[in-house]
Design a protein around this motif. Structure first.
Motif, PDB file in Angstrom:
ATOM      1  N   THR A 191      49.983  28.607 -25.888  1.00 21.42           N
ATOM      2  CA  THR A 191      49.309  27.321 -25.712  1.00 21.42           C
ATOM      3  C   THR A 191      49.496  26.800 -24.294  1.00 21.42           C
ATOM      4  OG1 THR A 191      49.642  26.794 -28.052  1.00 21.42           O
ATOM      5  CG2 THR A 191      49.114  24.974 -26.580  1.00 21.42           C
ATOM      6  N   LEU A 192      50.722  26.854 -23.792  1.00 22.14           N
ATOM      7  CA  LEU A 192      50.968  26.421 -22.418  1.00 22.14           C
ATOM      8  C   LEU A 192      50.162  27.259 -21.428  1.00 22.14           C
ATOM      9  CD1 LEU A 192      54.857  25.879 -22.426  1.00 22.14           C
ATOM     10  CD2 LEU A 192      53.070  24.143 -22.555  1.00 22.14           C
ATOM     11  N   ARG A 193      50.125  28.562 -21.659  1.00 21.70           N
ATOM     12  CA  ARG A 193      49.429  29.465 -20.742  1.00 21.70           C
ATOM     13  C   ARG A 193      47.919  29.236 -20.764  1.00 21.70           C
ATOM     14  NH1 ARG A 193      51.004  33.803 -22.892  1.00 21.70           N
ATOM     15  NH2 ARG A 193      49.085  34.380 -23.981  1.00 21.70           N
ATOM     16  N   GLU A 194      47.348  29.179 -21.964  1.00 22.17           N
ATOM     17  CA  GLU A 194      45.892  29.116 -22.089  1.00 22.17           C
ATOM     18  C   GLU A 194      45.324  27.715 -21.892  1.00 22.17           C
ATOM     19  OE1 GLU A 194      44.123  31.801 -22.288  1.00 22.17           O
ATOM     20  OE2 GLU A 194      45.870  33.119 -22.485  1.00 22.17           O
ATOM     21  N   LYS A 195      46.076  26.689 -22.244  1.00 21.91           N
ATOM     22  CA  LYS A 195      45.553  25.322 -22.213  1.00 21.91           C
ATOM     23  C   LYS A 195      45.973  24.520 -20.982  1.00 21.91           C
ATOM     24  CE  LYS A 195      43.590  25.804 -26.228  1.00 21.91           C
ATOM     25  NZ  LYS A 195      42.108  25.920 -26.329  1.00 21.91           N
ATOM     26  N   VAL A 196      47.032  24.959 -20.284  1.00 21.53           N
ATOM     27  CA  VAL A 196      47.520  24.188 -19.132  1.00 21.53           C
ATOM     28  C   VAL A 196      47.581  25.038 -17.871  1.00 21.53           C
ATOM     29  CG1 VAL A 196      49.384  22.767 -18.207  1.00 21.53           C
ATOM     30  CG2 VAL A 196      48.906  22.723 -20.659  1.00 21.53           C
ATOM     31  N   ILE A 197      48.377  26.111 -17.905  1.00 16.92           N
ATOM     32  CA  ILE A 197      48.689  26.844 -16.679  1.00 16.92           C
ATOM     33  C   ILE A 197      47.464  27.542 -16.092  1.00 16.92           C
ATOM     34  CG2 ILE A 197      50.099  28.670 -15.671  1.00 16.92           C
ATOM     35  CD1 ILE A 197      52.122  28.102 -17.988  1.00 16.92           C
ATOM     36  N   LEU A 198      46.802  28.377 -16.887  1.00 18.29           N
ATOM     37  CA  LEU A 198      45.663  29.133 -16.353  1.00 18.29           C
ATOM     38  C   LEU A 198      44.485  28.235 -15.974  1.00 18.29           C
ATOM     39  CD1 LEU A 198      45.715  32.367 -18.558  1.00 18.29           C
ATOM     40  CD2 LEU A 198      46.436  32.077 -16.183  1.00 18.29           C
ATOM     41  N   PRO A 199      44.126  27.204 -16.784  1.00 24.04           N
ATOM     42  CA  PRO A 199      43.054  26.303 -16.342  1.00 24.04           C
ATOM     43  C   PRO A 199      43.378  25.605 -15.022  1.00 24.04           C
ATOM     44  CG  PRO A 199      43.400  26.044 -18.687  1.00 24.04           C
ATOM     45  CD  PRO A 199      44.508  26.924 -18.184  1.00 24.04           C
ATOM     46  N   ALA A 200      44.620  25.165 -14.849  1.00 27.17           N
ATOM     47  CA  ALA A 200      45.016  24.517 -13.594  1.00 27.17           C
ATOM     48  C   ALA A 200      44.934  25.491 -12.434  1.00 27.17           C
ATOM     49  CB  ALA A 200      46.435  23.957 -13.715  1.00 27.17           C
ATOM     50  N   TYR A 201      45.401  26.699 -12.644  1.00 31.21           N
ATOM     51  CA  TYR A 201      45.378  27.714 -11.586  1.00 31.21           C
ATOM     52  C   TYR A 201      43.947  28.068 -11.193  1.00 31.21           C
ATOM     53  CZ  TYR A 201      46.109  32.246  -9.308  1.00 31.21           C
ATOM     54  OH  TYR A 201      46.103  33.291  -8.425  1.00 31.21           O
ATOM     55  N   ARG A 202      43.083  28.271 -12.172  1.00 34.99           N
ATOM     56  CA  ARG A 202      41.688  28.633 -11.881  1.00 34.99           C
ATOM     57  C   ARG A 202      40.948  27.498 -11.182  1.00 34.99           C
ATOM     58  NH1 ARG A 202      41.340  30.670 -18.006  1.00 34.99           N
ATOM     59  NH2 ARG A 202      42.118  32.823 -17.757  1.00 34.99           N
ATOM     60  N   GLU A 203      41.172  26.276 -11.660  1.00 30.95           N
ATOM     61  CA  GLU A 203      40.434  25.129 -11.130  1.00 30.95           C
ATOM     62  C   GLU A 203      40.924  24.702  -9.748  1.00 30.95           C
ATOM     63  OE1 GLU A 203      37.636  21.781 -11.881  1.00 30.95           O
ATOM     64  OE2 GLU A 203      37.958  23.703 -12.844  1.00 30.95           O
ATOM     65  N   TYR A 204      42.244  24.610  -9.593  1.00 32.21           N
ATOM     66  CA  TYR A 204      42.804  24.017  -8.376  1.00 32.21           C
ATOM     67  C   TYR A 204      43.183  25.043  -7.310  1.00 32.21           C
ATOM     68  CZ  TYR A 204      42.866  19.334 -10.287  1.00 32.21           C
ATOM     69  OH  TYR A 204      42.476  18.115 -10.779  1.00 32.21           O
ATOM     70  N   VAL A 205      43.380  26.305  -7.700  1.00 29.81           N
ATOM     71  CA  VAL A 205      43.771  27.320  -6.722  1.00 29.81           C
ATOM     72  C   VAL A 205      42.632  28.298  -6.457  1.00 29.81           C
ATOM     73  CG1 VAL A 205      45.430  29.155  -6.169  1.00 29.81           C
ATOM     74  CG2 VAL A 205      46.196  27.107  -7.394  1.00 29.81           C
ATOM     75  N   LEU A 206      42.197  29.021  -7.484  1.00 26.76           N
ATOM     76  CA  LEU A 206      41.165  30.041  -7.276  1.00 26.76           C
ATOM     77  C   LEU A 206      39.832  29.425  -6.849  1.00 26.76           C
ATOM     78  CD1 LEU A 206      41.819  32.548 -10.213  1.00 26.76           C
ATOM     79  CD2 LEU A 206      42.591  32.670  -7.836  1.00 26.76           C
ATOM     80  N   ALA A 207      39.356  28.433  -7.607  1.00 22.51           N
ATOM     81  CA  ALA A 207      38.069  27.809  -7.302  1.00 22.51           C
ATOM     82  C   ALA A 207      38.199  26.728  -6.239  1.00 22.51           C
ATOM     83  CB  ALA A 207      37.454  27.220  -8.579  1.00 22.51           C
ATOM     84  N   ASP A 208      39.391  26.208  -6.028  1.00 22.69           N
ATOM     85  CA  ASP A 208      39.638  25.147  -5.049  1.00 22.69           C
ATOM     86  C   ASP A 208      38.653  24.000  -5.239  1.00 22.69           C
ATOM     87  OD1 ASP A 208      41.070  23.991  -2.991  1.00 22.69           O
ATOM     88  OD2 ASP A 208      39.872  24.900  -1.402  1.00 22.69           O
ATOM     89  N   ARG A 209      38.531  23.542  -6.488  1.00 22.16           N
ATOM     90  CA  ARG A 209      37.548  22.504  -6.830  1.00 22.16           C
ATOM     91  C   ARG A 209      37.918  21.143  -6.250  1.00 22.16           C
ATOM     92  NH1 ARG A 209      34.751  24.120 -11.570  1.00 22.16           N
ATOM     93  NH2 ARG A 209      34.010  26.238 -11.158  1.00 22.16           N
ATOM     94  N   VAL A 210      39.182  20.969  -5.851  1.00 20.55           N
ATOM     95  CA  VAL A 210      39.608  19.712  -5.219  1.00 20.55           C
ATOM     96  C   VAL A 210      40.143  20.083  -3.834  1.00 20.55           C
ATOM     97  CG1 VAL A 210      41.002  17.619  -5.451  1.00 20.55           C
ATOM     98  CG2 VAL A 210      40.230  18.828  -7.494  1.00 20.55           C
ATOM     99  N   PRO A 211      39.238  20.306  -2.870  1.00 19.24           N
ATOM    100  CA  PRO A 211      39.667  20.813  -1.558  1.00 19.24           C
ATOM    101  C   PRO A 211      40.379  19.779  -0.703  1.00 19.24           C
ATOM    102  CG  PRO A 211      37.301  20.393  -1.556  1.00 19.24           C
ATOM    103  CD  PRO A 211      37.776  20.199  -2.966  1.00 19.24           C
TER     104      PRO A 211
END
Length: 230
Positions: free
Chosen positions: A11-31
């Motif tokens: 749950t932590l991995r799928e609902k918090v960690i990976l979404p945060a990593y994809r959104e804020y690091v990989l996609a850099d949606r908040v530059p």
């Protein structure tokens, strides 16, 4: 049970960690590094990684996520927690960011030896909050849409986590906070900080010996006070 622990990790991995990593690091949606959402999201995700680290083989892939989130977090702190003891926005925005950053800082220091309080400008970032607070009280003045915020929890946590005599003036607010502190009602980052590093309350000193004016050069403001009493 092990099944329960695996469910929590998943749950932590799928609902918090990976979404945060994809959104804020990989996609850099908040530059823009000054966004307080970066502090909230990265701090929360890092705390989740620390909570589950070493608990199962399914968390071994989290090292790259932790690295990326820490880089994003560091850029946010450097851009927004200014070296003169102020913050790039109002106090409400600062404490919104610090809410999860302070939680993550306890685990990062205890588990990995990464001290983001003493190792960055965050450790000395609350002098503006101290100077702009209401005399003898724990709440702040209202700054536009930032609203009125309680400064005692953050002042207490920073004083404890920084372990610095320079922040002894903040401990007085911690003594006031402890009078009505309960594990159920207090900000959890304050509880964790106090449990991790019980402070020497004898070092607590009020701000009365500080100058009544302070120039925040990086922030571009000067604060004048008539006194520190009620």
């Amino acid at each position: 049970t092990e099944e329960d622990r695996a469910l929590v990790r998943r749950t932590l991995r799928e609902k918090v960690i990976l979404p945060a990593y994809r959104e804020y690091v990989l996609a850099d949606r908040v530059p823009f590094p000054g966004s307080n959402w970066i502090g909230l999201i990265t701090g929360g995700a890092v705390a989740c990684i620390a909570a589950a680290d070493g608990d199962g083989a399914d968390m071994e892939e989290m090292e790259r996520c932790l690295t990326g989130l820490l880089i994003k977090m560091k850029r946010h702190i450097e851009a927004t927690f200014l070296p003169d003891g102020s913050y790039g926005e109002g106090l409400g925005y600062q404490f919104f960011s610090m809410r999860n950053l302070l939680q993550a800082s306890v685990w990062l220091d205890r588990l990995y030896g990464i001290d983001i309080v003493r190792g960055t400008t965050m450790g000395g970032s609350l002098w503006y909050a101290l100077y702009s607070g209401k005399s003898g009280r724990s709440d702040s003045l209202v700054f536009g849409d930032s609203g009125e915020v309680q400064v005692s929890p953050a002042l207490t946590a920073i004083a404890v986590l920084s372990r610095s005599d320079e922040n002894n003036a903040f401990l007085q607010y911690g003594k006031q906070l402890m009078k009505h502190l309960s594990i159920a009602s207090a900000d959890s980052f304050v509880c964790r900080a106090l449990l991790a590093w019980p402070p020497d309350w004898a070092r607590a000193a009020g701000p009365e010996s500080l100058p009544l004016s302070h120039h925040f050069a990086a922030n571009g403001s000067v604060l004048f006070r008539s006194g520190w009493g009620e």
